[in-house]
Design an enzyme around this catalytic site. Structure first.
Site, PDB file in Angstrom:
ATOM      1  N   GLY A   1      -3.906 -10.254  13.740  1.00  0.00           N
ATOM      2  CA  GLY A   1      -2.883  -9.240  13.491  1.00  0.00           C
ATOM      3  C   GLY A   1      -3.423  -8.145  12.597  1.00  0.00           C
ATOM      4  O   GLY A   1      -4.438  -8.301  11.911  1.00  0.00           O
ATOM      5  N   GLN A   2      -2.739  -7.007  12.599  1.00  0.00           N
ATOM      6  CA  GLN A   2      -3.119  -5.867  11.785  1.00  0.00           C
ATOM      7  C   GLN A   2      -1.877  -5.312  11.106  1.00  0.00           C
ATOM      8  O   GLN A   2      -0.783  -5.338  11.682  1.00  0.00           O
ATOM      9  CB  GLN A   2      -3.769  -4.775  12.645  1.00  0.00           C
ATOM     10  CG  GLN A   2      -5.128  -5.150  13.199  1.00  0.00           C
ATOM     11  CD  GLN A   2      -5.700  -4.090  14.111  1.00  0.00           C
ATOM     12  OE1 GLN A   2      -5.163  -3.790  15.154  1.00  0.00           O
ATOM     13  NE2 GLN A   2      -6.815  -3.503  13.699  1.00  0.00           N
ATOM     14  N   GLY A   3      -2.047  -4.807   9.871  1.00  0.00           N
ATOM     15  CA  GLY A   3      -0.928  -4.240   9.124  1.00  0.00           C
ATOM     16  C   GLY A   3      -1.393  -3.184   8.152  1.00  0.00           C
ATOM     17  O   GLY A   3      -2.561  -2.781   8.138  1.00  0.00           O
TER      18      GLY A   3
ATOM     19  N   GLN B   1      -1.917  -3.397   5.060  1.00  0.00           N
ATOM     20  CA  GLN B   1      -2.810  -3.854   4.000  1.00  0.00           C
ATOM     21  C   GLN B   1      -4.176  -4.310   4.509  1.00  0.00           C
ATOM     22  O   GLN B   1      -5.058  -4.570   3.726  1.00  0.00           O
ATOM     23  CB  GLN B   1      -2.153  -5.024   3.228  1.00  0.00           C
ATOM     24  CG  GLN B   1      -0.807  -4.680   2.608  1.00  0.00           C
ATOM     25  CD  GLN B   1      -0.905  -3.541   1.625  1.00  0.00           C
ATOM     26  OE1 GLN B   1      -1.836  -3.491   0.820  1.00  0.00           O
ATOM     27  NE2 GLN B   1       0.047  -2.630   1.676  1.00  0.00           N
TER      28      GLN B   1
ATOM     29  N   VAL C   1      -6.303  -9.234   9.926  1.00  0.00           N
ATOM     30  CA  VAL C   1      -6.459 -10.680   9.767  1.00  0.00           C
ATOM     31  C   VAL C   1      -7.220 -11.229  10.970  1.00  0.00           C
ATOM     32  O   VAL C   1      -6.878 -10.950  12.123  1.00  0.00           O
ATOM     33  CB  VAL C   1      -5.094 -11.381   9.637  1.00  0.00           C
ATOM     34  CG1 VAL C   1      -5.282 -12.885   9.440  1.00  0.00           C
ATOM     35  CG2 VAL C   1      -4.303 -10.806   8.466  1.00  0.00           C
TER      36      VAL C   1
ATOM     37  N   LYS D   1      -8.491 -12.353   5.860  1.00  0.00           N
ATOM     38  CA  LYS D   1      -7.887 -11.025   5.809  1.00  0.00           C
ATOM     39  C   LYS D   1      -8.880 -10.023   5.232  1.00  0.00           C
ATOM     40  O   LYS D   1      -9.367 -10.188   4.117  1.00  0.00           O
ATOM     41  CB  LYS D   1      -6.619 -11.050   4.956  1.00  0.00           C
ATOM     42  CG  LYS D   1      -5.921  -9.711   4.855  1.00  0.00           C
ATOM     43  CD  LYS D   1      -4.638  -9.848   4.055  1.00  0.00           C
ATOM     44  CE  LYS D   1      -3.917  -8.516   3.945  1.00  0.00           C
ATOM     45  NZ  LYS D   1      -2.668  -8.632   3.175  1.00  0.00           N
TER      46      LYS D   1
ATOM     47  N   ASP E   1       7.760  -7.439   1.045  1.00  0.00           N
ATOM     48  CA  ASP E   1       7.683  -7.116   2.478  1.00  0.00           C
ATOM     49  C   ASP E   1       8.130  -8.322   3.308  1.00  0.00           C
ATOM     50  O   ASP E   1       7.444  -8.749   4.231  1.00  0.00           O
ATOM     51  CB  ASP E   1       6.258  -6.701   2.854  1.00  0.00           C
ATOM     52  CG  ASP E   1       6.217  -5.945   4.184  1.00  0.00           C
ATOM     53  OD1 ASP E   1       5.114  -5.834   4.759  1.00  0.00           O
ATOM     54  OD2 ASP E   1       7.269  -5.458   4.645  1.00  0.00           O
TER      55      ASP E   1
END
Length: 713
Positions: free
Chosen positions: A405-407, A409, A412, A426, A519
């Site tokens: 996943g990507q976000g 911050q 991962v 991460k 969050d």
């Protein structure tokens, strides 16, 4: 080393030959006002790819001014992606400032931001920053997708100084923007109400303009514009793209950022000439072969240079034995020299890598973390410092196929350690140098969290440019995927809600130092192999001292989960986490997504639609059919009342997470009598049910387990 010298020579020849390479189509004008206009941009009919690339050369003033016609922006410079992947295609423009509706500078700039929707341009994330000028204001940028960013500006005596460096306390602040930004909206919030006779404005601008010297904002205010940088490309399905693929092997195209460390995917296609060629890849046969043999220096001393596409060959001039022996001796000498240079190069390279790792380790707070590891006052001895080589091997050199996943911050990756253990790694974004100590303290705090419903931080690696955090791997994905892609029983939903509430209650009130997650959302709640919930992603979390009640920060969060009170005040409290958890409860109850752009306008925001349905006594019209089929009416109503209490617009009227956890445990036992304890002589406890205005009805409970048992620690 010999190859490096040849490469440097070819670069010089490439730059010289590019002067003769074609940049425009046919007889189109190549420049306007001293600015080169390469295709797909162009001046006049038939000279540009489509309306977004049309340049209008305005000659109404004493000097010609190039204008990007569709968005009506002045063009300062246009660059093509270069042949060696050192930069992306960029266009520098003069962007209007966005004035506050309450300010006094409406004569310049604009009241609405420029929109690039429909184009293949984006505001460059690496080159631009969001800048705010004004006293005691908080400006928020909504990228109209899912992210909200902003910064807070303050100044002494409410007077903006003449020249500023935008530190945040001199009447100006700045922050980075979100990736792939094409359109946005700006909101101005005031701590003490709008200041009188004050010009307040915000703008996106080229960050390099802030590094040379303090900016004279009086001149900037008068102009109403500031230089900004756009990244551009072409659509994969466009006619130009189909033509490029027919041109031969002198071109290459990619939808990845050329200069990105992480090979960030771009929403468009960028093309460049291959090495050994120069010119404009967007024109048919626009890449010309560089003739290395005609450069300022002879690439083949004593031999004949033969040019070939993309490179050249060196051929001996004489076949005599004398020259052959000389050549063999020279070749052996060159071979030995190259071997020595190669060994020296590897030695220096390894030494440079070691020095670089040491520098990153210090910059990322490694020495401070080592002190904490050696300190007897903390319990962070379980935290492990990982080696960067081991983590690279564990993730197949951070292969994109390993991305979980990507976000906002970081990214991962799934990894396998040398001992066979599966972990989640991460790759965080670079740390602000002023916040290194805070980052290390939060690692120390998070490493001490030992709760069954919180993803465990196993360790970190600080010897890379961006820190690497190693977490336990949770196999069954996120609650968002589980809830919206499959049928979920009412019992499973109650269990997940109880698990998350217990974890947040522990973070808020039972951890050694209170921690605010900041969050909470269904994509940050992971499920293990028994579908038990674990709270993850503490990239934006904050720890508090014992007597702090809130933190004042730049607004961060996810649209649909963001506490309205935090949005207005920029002050995050434990009740802001409660509000976000309330949205998760509504997701569990209704099976709907927090934000939807389908259906009626009143249904687009799930929290607002849920509260409206509760007020109109239409709760069971929006409850998931699976919940209605399996749940008891009393339990469903009680669950909905908890969610309504968490979503109260007044933070002080919301329950604490400890109260929420106790009430959810009561409902779970009400729905499943089999989990009740058999001891009827235990002390009867009370739990609280909240309504929409924050009043409470006290009901009697019995046979409740303590919220934090030894099993959960």
């Amino acid at each position: 080393m010999f190859q490096i010298l040849l490469l440097l020579g070819s670069l010089l020849l490439h730059e010289e030959a590019s002067l003769a390479a074609p940049l425009v189509k046919g007889n189109c004008l190549p420049t306007c006002g001293g600015v080169t206009i390469p295709f797909p941009f162009g001046i006049g009919a038939g000279c540009f790819l489509d309306e977004w690339y049309e340049i209008f050369c305005d000659e109404s003033t004493y000097s010609a001014v190039p204008m990007l016609k569709k968005p009506n922006l002045r063009v300062l410079n246009i660059s093509l992606p270069d042949s060696y992947g050192r930069k992306n295609g960029m266009i520098s423009v003069s962007l209007p400032m966005i004035n506050s509706p309450n300010g006094t500078c409406r004569g310049n700039g604009s009241s609405t931001p420029v929109s690039l929707n429909g184009s293949h341009f984006i505001f460059s994330e690496s080159r631009n920053v969001l800048t705010t000028v004004g006293c005691n204001i908080c400006v928020l940028l909504d990228d109209q997708k899912s992210a909200i960013i902003g910064c807070k500006s303050s100044c002494k005596d409410d007077k903006v100084v003449r020249k500023m460096t935008c530190s945040g306390s001199d009447g100006c602040c700045r922050t980075t923007i979100t990736p792939d930004l094409q359109a946005f909206s700006i909101t101005f919030n005031h701590e003490k109400g709008p200041a009188k006779n004050q010009c307040e404005y915000a703008f996106l601008g080229d960050r390099s303009k802030f590094t040379r010297s303090p900016i004279d904002f009086n001149k900037l205010k008068a102009s109403g514009h500031f230089p900004a940088v756009l990244e551009w490309g072409i659509a994969k399905s466009s006619r130009a793209a189909s033509e490029i693929y027919k041109h031969g092997d002198s071109y290459e195209c990619s939808n990845f950022s050329f200069n990105s460390v992480y090979r960030k995917a771009m929403p468009f296609l960028q093309c460049s000439c291959r090495g050994g060629f120069t010119g404009n890849p967007y024109i048919k046969y626009g890449c010309e072969d560089v003739d290395e043999c005609k450069g300022p220096t002879d690439p083949c001393p004593g031999r004949k240079c033969v040019n070939r596409p993309g490179s050249y060959d060196c051929v001996e001039r004489s076949k005599t034995i004398k020259f052959l022996l000389i050549g063999m001796g020279s070749g052996l000498g060159v071979l030995l020299l190259l071997l020595f240079l190669w060994l020296l190069y590897n030695f220096l390279k390894k030494r440079k890598e070691i020095k670089l790792k040491e520098r990153y380790f210090k910059e990322n707070g490694g020495l401070l973390l080592q002190q904490q590891l050696c300190s007897s006052e903390t319990n962070v001895d379980k935290n492990k410092l990982f080696n960067s080589k081991d983590l690279e091997k564990a993730t197949d050199n951070f292969n994109k196929n390993r991305i979980l996943g990507q976000g906002g911050q970081g990214t991962v990756y799934k990894g396998m350690l040398a001992d066979g253990g599966i972990v989640a790694i991460k790759k965080s974004k670079a740390i602000d140098k002023g916040k290194v100590e805070q980052f290390i303290n939060e690692i120390a705090i998070l490493s001490q969290i030992n709760h069954r419903n919180v993803v465990k931080l196993l360790g970190c690696c600080l010897e890379t440019e961006s820190p690497l955090l190693v977490y336990e791997f949770i196999p069954n994905g996120t609650l968002f995927q589980y809830l919206h892609d499959s049928l979920v029983s009412w019992g499973a939903r109650l269990q997940i809600a109880t698990d998350v509430a217990g974890a947040l209650s522990y973070l808020h009130s039972s951890a050694s130092i209170p921690i605010y997650h900041r969050d909470i959302k269904s994509t940050n709640i992971l499920l293990d192999d028994r579908c038990r919930a674990k709270v993850a992603d503490f990239g934006t979390s904050k720890s508090l001292s014992l007597y702090q009640t809130h933190v004042t920060t730049v607004v961060q969060g996810t649209f649909g989960y963001l506490d309205p009170e935090y949005f207005q005040s920029c002050q995050f409290t434990e009740k802001s986490d409660v509000y976000s958890f309330g949205v998760v409860l509504v997701e569990l109850l209704t099976g709907r997504k927090p934000v939807s752009f389908l259906g009626d306008e009143e249904e687009r925001n799930l929290a607002s639609y849920f509260l409206l349905s509760m007020d109109e006594n239409c709760l069971f019209d929006i409850v998931d059919p699976q919940v209605l089929k399996q749940g008891k009416e009393e339990g469903i109503v009680a669950f909905a009342n908890i969610a309504r209490g968490c979503l109260n617009l007044h933070g002080k009227m919301r329950p604490t997470m400890r109260e929420v956890a106790s009430e959810l445990e009561r409902i779970r036992k009400l729905e499943n009598p089999a989990i009740r304890h058999g001891n009827t002589h235990e002390k009867r406890e009370t739990s609280t049910r909240w309504d929409s205005v924050g009043s409470a009805d006290v009901i009697s409970l019995s046979d409740l387990q303590p919220l934090m048992s030894s099993e959960s620690m």
